[in-house]
Scaffold this active site. Structure first.
Site, short mmCIF file in Angstrom:
data_model
loop_
_atom_site.label_atom_id
_atom_site.label_comp_id
_atom_site.label_asym_id
_atom_site.label_seq_id
_atom_site.Cartn_x
_atom_site.Cartn_y
_atom_site.Cartn_z
N ASP A 204 -3.79 -0.99 6.11
CA ASP A 204 -3.25 0.74 5.37
C ASP A 204 -3.04 1.59 6.00
O ASP A 204 -4.53 2.25 6.81
CB ASP A 204 -3.58 1.17 3.97
CG ASP A 204 -2.91 2.11 3.24
OD1 ASP A 204 -1.67 2.07 2.65
OD2 ASP A 204 -3.82 2.93 3.22
N GLU A 267 0.80 -1.23 8.08
CA GLU A 267 1.74 -0.73 7.77
C GLU A 267 1.27 0.32 8.06
O GLU A 267 0.79 1.21 8.71
CB GLU A 267 0.78 -0.19 6.08
CG GLU A 267 1.84 0.26 4.84
CD GLU A 267 1.65 1.08 4.28
OE1 GLU A 267 2.36 1.34 3.19
OE2 GLU A 267 0.19 1.84 4.54
#
Length: 534
Positions: A204, A267
């Site tokens: 993330d 990401e």
């Protein structure tokens, strides 16, 4: 492409994203849980996907709904227990599904034991595990960095007599990954989950993982564009994207390779996302793949958007492998952004065929297979901190996170027996799983067909992608691998477009196209063609 590369399970994979809070509630508290995912794994397997990515289920105060981790190596009670995730992994593997989990390595919760130790005054063993800095002489924050969710990226802490950094909420203090001990601890987290059977990780906001140790001010961006947050006014050169991130990712890759080739995907968002994705996946010593927000924030789906993605990830030597997603838990659902007054189901079918023909891995976000539109969530039911802070200028993320509708005739659409944490949109009832299971022409059945189509053609999984024609509405590209060649054609516009099937080709898959098609492609039509000799 080498034979070794073609054998990697994740290359060209279709991955289904589960947002567990909104997938299925089994204990009647209005929040989805891990047993709810396990109970419905057969449904996920029926889509034909290769893997499931499960958004964070770790111990958390839930200030950012699991992306503020208080214990990386335990399950939050709202989702279940470690035994529950073990059962989920075992059942998924039995169904032939790989399991990917989120790892949030840029920050933790302020309730994490590491941060509690770090914030104590003095020089303890974890004093330098987070980003701390003295105030300016006037007591103001050390520099001008702004947080994504609004306001300065610094919060004063009286225990330390210093400011701590947070790129997101104040409850999400920034880890100091320049400290090798922090890197070592995070790698042990990854090893913990590998040992439990996890097949890969989605990292993330990994471009936020390291800051400029000199704490230099970010320069302003040139005027222009819509800006709803102080964060939007700066060129984020120094609060994120430090060059040393790639060295840490090399350590991650060494670990995943040593554990049987676990999959790793970054990401990456922000103004420099394309450059960073390329850097984070370059060569054989960094992450396997990356995805950004090219499609996730796009207000319209135009051929030029697909062209930009294809040209950026054209497969040159040393380039990483791309991943693509049209919708996820952080962005308004794609069909609501892209419909522009057109039929939602037709837009969903066209988008799904396009996704299945792109070069790279592809992610399907839960509900995308049902053509769910963005849910309407009234202000008094919002829980997303970004949406609340910036209402109504940004719609936030809640409308993409509402419960999955399983049964139109049951309370709360079969998601829960009580009022859920976010409301069920009444428009979603007619799109429930049970109704679409009974309808051979439903979006659910179309999704299964298109996933199977992708998996049946090696050139869609592994092949090159060459653009043939790109204009305002018409998109044509080839997919090629060894002896297989497919031509993919889409009319992304609002009006019919003239296009004739080239001699020697025949249609093998299509959406929004009548059987009497001649030389005019209807709006939102998509078709895939192959040689008549094939």
């Amino acid at each position: 492409m080498s034979k070794a590369s073609a054998a990697e399970w994740w290359r060209g994979a279709v991955i289904y994203q589960v947002y567990p809070r909104s997938f299925a509630d089994t204990n009647g508290d209005g929040i989805g849980d891990l047993p709810g995912v396990t109970r419905n794994l057969e449904y996920i397997a029926s889509l034909g996907v290769d893997a499931v990515w499960i958004s964070p289920f770790f111990t958390s105060p839930m200030k950012d709904f699991g992306y503020d981790v208080a214990d990386y190596c335990d399950v939050d009670p709202v989702f279940g227990t470690l035994t529950d995730i073990d059962r989920l992994i075992e059942k998924a593997h039995g169904l032939g599904i790989k399991v990917i989990t989120d790892l949030v390595f840029a920050h933790t919760s302020d309730q994490h034991a590491w941060f509690r130790d770090s914030r104590q005054a003095g020089a303890g063993p974890k004093a330098d595990w987070y980003v701390w800095a003295d105030p300016r002489p006037d007591g103001s924050p050390p520099n001008n960095w702004q947080s994504v969710f609004g306001g300065p990226a610094w919060t004063w802490d009286a225990r330390r007599g210093q400011y701590y950094m947070h790129n997101f909420l104040p409850e999400q203090p920034q880890l100091n990954l320049h400290n090798v001990a922090v890197q070592d601890a995070l790698l042990e987290v990854a090893r913990f989950w590998v040992d439990r059977g996890v097949d890969g990780f989605r990292f993330d906001a990994i471009n936020f993982a390291m800051h400029d140790p000199l704490l230099r001010d970010n320069p302003p961006l040139p005027p222009g564009g819509k800006r709803t947050r102080p964060f939007d006014f700066q060129d984020k050169l120094y609060n994120q994207s430090h060059p040393a991130i790639v060295d840490f990712l090399a350590r991650v890759r060494a670990l995943t390779d040593s554990c049987g080739g676990r999959f790793s995907v970054a990401e990456v968002g922000g103004d420099h996302a394309e450059r960073e994705m390329q850097t984070f996946t370059a060569g054989e010593h960094h992450l396997n793949s990356a995805y950004g927000f090219l499609y996730l924030y796009a207000p319209a789906l135009a051929p030029s958007l697909v062209r930009d993605g294809a040209e950026a990830w054209h497969g040159r030597d040393g380039q990483g492998w791309p991943s693509w997603t049209f919708s996820n838990h952080d962005a308004p659902r794609a069909i609501s952004r892209w419909a522009e007054g057109r039929d939602l189901k037709a837009v969903a079918e066209m988008a799904m065929l396009l996704l299945m023909t792109l070069r790279g891995n592809v992610f399907i976000y839960q509900g995308e297979e049902l053509a769910l539109p963005q849910a309407a969530v009234p202000f008094d039911r919002l829980v997303d901190p970004e949406a609340i802070a910036n209402w109504p200028e940004t719609l936030g993320r809640d409308g993409a996170r509402t419960p999955l509708p399983w049964n139109a005739d049951q309370p709360q659409a079969g998601f829960s027996t009580v009022e859920p944490w976010l409301p069920v949109d009444p428009r979603h009832l007619a799109l429930s799983v049970d109704r679409q299971e009974r309808d051979p022409g439903s979006m659910l059945q179309t999704t299964r067909r298109l996933v199977a189509f992708r998996k049946a053609h090696p050139c869609l999984l592994l092949g090159d992608m060459n653009l043939v024609e790109v204009d305002a509405d018409l998109l044509c590209f080839e997919r090629l691998y060894r002896e297989e060649r497919l031509l993919c054609v889409f009319n992304l516009g609002h009006a019919p477009a003239r296009w004739t099937i080239p001699q020697g080709l025949r249609v093998i898959e299509a959406v929004n196209l009548s059987e009497t098609y001649q030389q005019v492609l209807p709006p939102m039509a998509g078709l895939v063609l192959t040689s008549t000799r094939g």
